[in-house]
Design an enzyme around this catalytic site. Structure first.
Site, short mmCIF file in Angstrom:
data_model
loop_
_atom_site.label_atom_id
_atom_site.label_comp_id
_atom_site.label_asym_id
_atom_site.label_seq_id
_atom_site.Cartn_x
_atom_site.Cartn_y
_atom_site.Cartn_z
CD GLU A 1 -1.41 -2.04 1.70
OE1 GLU A 1 -1.86 -3.18 1.87
OE2 GLU A 1 -0.20 -2.74 2.29
CB SER A 2 2.87 3.75 -0.35
OG SER A 2 3.50 4.58 -0.27
CG HIS B 1 17.22 9.91 9.14
ND1 HIS B 1 18.15 9.37 8.71
CD2 HIS B 1 17.95 11.66 9.80
CE1 HIS B 1 18.93 10.00 9.20
NE2 HIS B 1 19.20 11.25 9.24
#
Length: 123
Positions: free
Chosen positions: A65-66, A71
């Protein structure tokens, strides 16, 4: 709820006041991200995480779905996280809730952006 006038939902998250050791620990971050993907019923395709010298982690969990991405800056007790989902079967805020419970920031900020507004795509 999913805005049906957009292709995807993108949540930009900032967590401040996190435990620096946790922000530097790839195995636990990766485990938390996989669990966050599971919490929103996403399908995991792949993961990649990198540890910087002397500290800090970047990582991505690719989902059908992505993606979810992070970070970290342990020296600033800070994490920047993206949760991007497409389709109506996954709710990115469920992953947000899971990750907030994991990182336990003293301060958190999140905003949702609709990606690929369908009225724009027709042009």
């Amino acid at each position: 709820n999913m805005n049906t006038s957009a292709l995807g939902r993108h949540i930009l998250i900032e967590f401040q006041g996190c435990d620096p050791d946790k922000l530097n620990d790839i195995p636990s971050i990766e485990q938390a991200f996989l669990a966050a993907a599971e919490a929103m019923k996403a399908t995991v395709v792949n993961t990649t995480f990198h540890h910087f010298s002397p500290q800090g982690v970047s990582g991505v969990v690719v989902i059908q779905e992505s993606h979810l991405a992070i970070h970290t800056w342990p020296e600033h007790e800070f994490a920047a996280i993206d949760i991007f989902t497409c389709g109506e079967t996954v709710n990115p805020w469920k992953a947000y809730d899971f990750l907030k419970a994991f990182f336990q920031p003293t301060n958190s900020n999140a905003m949702e952006i609709n990606r690929g507004a369908k009225d724009l795509l027709k042009r």
